[in-house]
Design an enzyme around this catalytic site. Structure first.
Site, PDB file in Angstrom:
ATOM      1  CE  LYS A  13     -44.197  30.155 -22.173  1.00 39.02           C
ATOM      2  NZ  LYS A  13     -42.132  30.095 -21.363  1.00 39.02           N
ATOM      3  CB  ALA A 111     -37.880  32.537 -36.412  1.00 42.55           C
ATOM      4  CG  LEU A 113     -36.653  35.221 -44.739  1.00 41.17           C
ATOM      5  CD1 LEU A 113     -35.481  35.241 -44.502  1.00 41.17           C
ATOM      6  CD2 LEU A 113     -37.403  34.779 -45.184  1.00 41.17           C
ATOM      7  CD  GLU A 141     -39.008  29.650 -29.149  1.00 40.67           C
ATOM      8  OE1 GLU A 141     -38.325  28.766 -27.653  1.00 40.67           O
ATOM      9  OE2 GLU A 141     -39.370  30.276 -29.892  1.00 40.67           O
ATOM     10  CG  ASP A 152     -41.513  29.477 -25.161  1.00 38.90           C
ATOM     11  OD1 ASP A 152     -41.558  28.721 -23.423  1.00 38.90           O
ATOM     12  OD2 ASP A 152     -40.806  30.597 -25.429  1.00 38.90           O
TER      13      ASP A 152
END
Length: 344
Positions: A13, A111, A113, A141, A152
């Site tokens: 992005k 993130a 996991l 995020e 995002d």
């Protein structure tokens, strides 16, 4: 259970217009970038979960039985839940990363996991599935950024181009697939510090900075209008407007104090070849985008990339308005992506 290899990808992005002004309630335009992150899920019978993130040097494995020891009672309701500080601490214990592991690498593993322990995969995605993916990606995020805008994950899930203002996200209809160069100046920056700097400048010079933010908002709206008109057959004069908007926005961002010498150099190098560039994101270094007009010969593009590489930058030619998260068959991947996956 995963019974076969699954290949999934999602686009990157960039912010086209509206950096920093969006923090103050103005419009921002974000577009999906056709530089994709690929994920390969492959079953194993060794009782382990293996994670390989070659771009950031992560290769780690956990025993499934050990992961199951984690208290996952917070998932029993079946709803998407916000990761709490207590949960993040539990994830750190399970991850078992060394103390000297860099923050970026550590957050990426946490993130993964969190999402791994929370999500049941489906191979066919309906609109409702994509909405679920988007919500889970937003929670990922949150693990990394704490209080993200939601742009995002939305762009990577849905693709195309999005309009964002005060928490409301909507898709732009039929955005043209513009060709760009994405350049990484490789100058690190702190988004939180840059955002705070703009806020301080607004408080110090409200009659100067507030009109700048309003003007950036107008640039975003004008760009949105032009992109909507371009459709399937963009006209040369429309590219001229986009170039003017790029230049004006870049000057405004410099006036807000989020420019950098590396970004000035990027703009100067591309301007010398008749191309127009601006920073994308927080500024202060980081990345910039350069619009490539139709009819530009490939040798000219390669010369431009070489000139930017000679400055010590990384540079990629790509397009914006890419599809969102996608499932792939192995035969549909180009050779470069296939080689990279085979090397994991």
């Amino acid at each position: 259970m995963l019974s076969e290899v699954l290949l999934v990808s999602a686009p990157g992005k960039v912010i086209l217009h509206g950096e920093h002004a969006v923090v103050h309630g103005k419009v921002a335009l974000a577009v999906a970038l056709n530089l994709r992150t690929f994920l390969r899920l492959q079953p194993h019978s060794n009782g382990k979960v293996d994670l390989s993130l070659p771009n950031i040097g992560i290769k780690w494995a956990w025993d499934v039985a050990r992961l199951q020891l984690l208290d996952t009672s917070f998932l029993e309701q079946g709803d998407i839940t916000t990761p709490t500080p207590e949960l993040v601490e539990k994830l750190k214990e399970v991850a078992g990363l060394p103390e000297d592991c860099a923050v970026t690498e550590s957050l990426a593993v946490l993130a993964f996991l969190y999402l791994y322990l929370s999500i049941c995969r489906k191979q066919r995605w309906t609109k409702e599935d994509l909405e679920l993916i988007n919500k889970w990606a937003f929670q990922g995020e949150r693990v990394i950024h704490g209080n993200p805008s939601g742009v995002d994950n939305a762009v990577s899930t849905w693709g195309g181009a999005l309009r964002y203002q005060q928490g409301k996200i909507s898709s732009l209809k039929r955005p043209p697939a513009l060709q760009i160069l994405l350049t990484n100046t490789k100058v690190p920056r702190n988004t939180r510090t840059l955002v705070a700097g703009v806020r301080n400048r607004l408080l110090k010079f409200p009659e100067i900075v507030a009109p700048l933010l309003t003007s950036i908002d107008a640039i975003s709206l004008e760009c949105e209008r032009v992109l909507g008109e371009m459709g399937e057959a963009p006209a040369p004069e429309q590219y001229l407007v986009l170039e003017e908007l790029i230049d004006m926005n870049q000057h405004h961002l410099n006036a807000l104090g989020v420019g950098h010498a590396s970004l000035d150099q990027l703009c100067q190098v591309t301007r010398a070849r008749g191309l127009h560039s601006k920073l994308t994101g927080a500024g202060g270094g980081g990345c910039g985008i350069t619009l490539l007009k139709p009819g530009l010969e490939q040798p000219e593009v390669e010369a431009m990339k070489q000139a930017l590489t000679s400055c010590g930058f990384d540079c990629w030619e790509t397009s914006i308005g890419a599809p969102g998260v996608s499932i792939h068959s192995a035969t549909s991947l180009d050779s470069q992506v296939q080689q990279a996956l085979d090397g994991l």
